[in-house]
Enzyme design. Structure first.
Site, PDB file in Angstrom:
ATOM      1  N   ASP A 158       0.850  -1.197   0.000  1.00  0.00           N
ATOM      2  CA  ASP A 158       0.000   0.000   0.000  1.00  0.00           C
ATOM      3  C   ASP A 158       0.890   1.254   0.000  1.00  0.00           C
ATOM      4  O   ASP A 158       2.017   1.199  -0.488  1.00  0.00           O
ATOM      5  CB  ASP A 158      -0.985  -0.048   1.174  1.00  0.00           C
TER       6      ASP A 158
ATOM      7  N   HIS B 231       2.147   1.916  -3.251  1.00  0.00           N
ATOM      8  CA  HIS B 231       1.275   2.924  -3.865  1.00  0.00           C
ATOM      9  C   HIS B 231       1.854   4.338  -3.849  1.00  0.00           C
ATOM     10  O   HIS B 231       1.168   5.288  -4.184  1.00  0.00           O
ATOM     11  CB  HIS B 231      -0.100   2.907  -3.183  1.00  0.00           C
TER      12      HIS B 231
END
Ligand SMILES: *[C@@H]1O[C@H](CO)[C@@H](O)[C@H](O)[C@H]1NC(C)=O
Ligand SMILES: *[C@@H]1O[C@H](CO)[C@@H](O)[C@H](O)[C@H]1NC(C)=O
Ligand SMILES: *[C@@H]1O[C@H](CO)[C@@H](O)[C@H](O)[C@H]1NC(C)=O
Ligand SMILES: *[C@@H]1O[C@H](CO)[C@@H](O)[C@H](O)[C@H]1NC(C)=O
Length: 389
Positions: free
Chosen positions: A215, A238
């Site tokens: 993430d 991310h």
């Protein structure tokens, strides 16, 4: 101030390591370095002893594997002096993830004024929980591995965090906090394993660190001011995100953030600002993204103010978060998609004071493209793709 504090801590640390007068060794207090015997209470007693000490004292964790089976809180509420925790070993979570997965934080430092943590590895061993989440069965949310809450004057240096259940680290309601030489890793497909999340905090710096997760690399939540991120490498994951912001109607803003000399490799995003398409008092002001290298990044430069997955509670589909004075300077490298620069700002509160300077992003060896909506500002220097402001 932060620098002086760190220097004092270092000076103290060198001194105490040789003197070892007020050092509380968890093993001497009863902890077993076998990775299977719960050591929670021995860590807590070492902390209490150090905390009650009239001279600055150290908790020492020698090499070996220590099991911490429960969510644990190291409270600084009654500590007399700066606390030091020196870790040579590895702290592991229980094989049965349920023992901590309904707690918000596995290892939490709360209300500490003056804390210096160095070395060590924290391993939450969360693969079975990720597998549960992937199976579609109902599973607990999971605990964040390390949390720093309502604390100030903190230095965390050279710690590694791997395979967290949820986030690896959270800095929440803290002031003057420095994280440096941090190594964070979890697989690219592990859910919600953000690297470091900072929220409602002032004067946080994240320096010389390597973060690869499933993430966000670093995420900046509401009410975060005077933040400095430098010499960090991100990927996979991310990317660095301001947001998500604007979930709440009443929300403090993000101000004075510098992100400098950061590399992104094979990430979903590079530098992103993301807000819910909902009414909010939140804002973003004074942000500098400088000397950023992108390698095969899907969305190298992104402002997304239309965020509303599953059309969840976004009646008017417009973000109230006002974004202003964001500088992108010397951003170069490769995009994994044709649109390397996308500024999708709010219809009602357009972005203002956006500055693009020396941006050079390619896609498949050609100049990438850009796309802007409701964004005002100016571009200078080399602009590839060309500016859409
Ligand atoms: C710490 O200092 C206080 C006040 O000076 C004293 O009463 C106490 O006994 C000291 N504690 C220890 C453990 O030395
Ligand atoms: C951080 O600083 C703010 C503003 O000065 C203050 O209100 C808050 O209590 C401080 N928090 C801590 C944990 O020191
Ligand atoms: C942000 O930086 C400006 C300029 O350095 C300063 O005047 C302002 O007080 C800072 N704001 C916050 C909330 O730290
Ligand atoms: C990009 O161009 C360089 C030099 O023109 C060439 O060596 C390289 O193979 C090309 N890469 C791709 C992905 O087309």
């Amino acid at each position: 101030m932060g620098y002086i504090f760190a220097t004092l801590c270092l000076a103290f640390f060198k001194h105490s390591a040789s003197a070892a007068v007020s050092s509380y060794n968890v093993q001497e207090l009863g902890a077993k370095a076998d990775g299977t015997t719960d050591s929670t209470k021995f860590f807590l007693s070492a902390w209490s002893l150090a905390c009650a000490s009239n001279v600055s004292a150290q908790v020492y964790v020698p090499s070996g594997k220590y099991l911490i089976s429960n969510a644990v809180v190291f409270s600084g509420r009654n500590c007399k002096r700066t606390m030091v925790m020196r870790i040579d070993g590895t702290i592991i979570a229980p094989a049965d993830y349920n023992l901590i997965a309904n707690d918000e934080i596995w290892i939490k430092f709360d209300n500490v004024n003056g804390l210096y943590i160095s070395g060590g590895t924290v391993d939450a061993q969360a693969a079975p929980l990720w597998a549960c989440k992937a199976s579609g069965n109902s599973c607990p949310t999971g605990a964040t591995s390390l949390g720093f809450y309502s604390s100030r004057n903190i230095v965390v240096s050279g710690i590694a965090s791997i395979n967290s259940q949820m986030f690896h680290m959270i800095v929440y309601k803290c002031n003057n906090t420095k994280l440096q030489g941090i190594k964070i890793s979890a697989p690219v497909d592990s859910p919600n394993t953000d690297g470091i999340h900072v929220q409602l905090s002032t004067g946080v710096s994240i320096l010389s660190s390597q973060i690869g997760t499933g993430d966000d690399c670093v995420s900046i939540g509401p009410g975060t001011t005077d933040t400095w991120i430098e010499s960090v490498s991100c990927g996979p994951g991310h990317g660095i995100s301001i947001g998500s912001l604007g979930w709440n109607l009443q929300e403090p803003g993000v101000q004075n953030l510098t992100v400098k000399t950061v590399t992104f490799r094979n990430t979903e995003n590079g530098v992103r600002i993301k807000t819910w398409a909902r009414s909010s008092t939140g804002f973003v002001n004074n942000v500098l993204f400088q000397h950023i290298s992108m390698g095969n990044v899907k969305n190298p430069i992104l402002i997304d103010q239309d965020y509303c997955p599953n059309q969840e509670n976004c009646p008017d589909k417009v973000s109230g978060v006002k974004i202003s004075n964001v500088i992108y300077q010397d951003i170069h490298g490769t995009s994994a998609t044709p649109v390397a620069l996308r500024l999708q700002c709010s219809k009602s509160f357009p972005c203002s004071g956006i500055r693009l300077q020396d941006v050079e992003l390619t896609y498949n060896n050609q100049s990438a493209t850009s796309s802007c909506a409701n964004a005002a500002g100016e571009a200078s220097g080399v602009m590839k793709p060309s500016s859409c402001l």
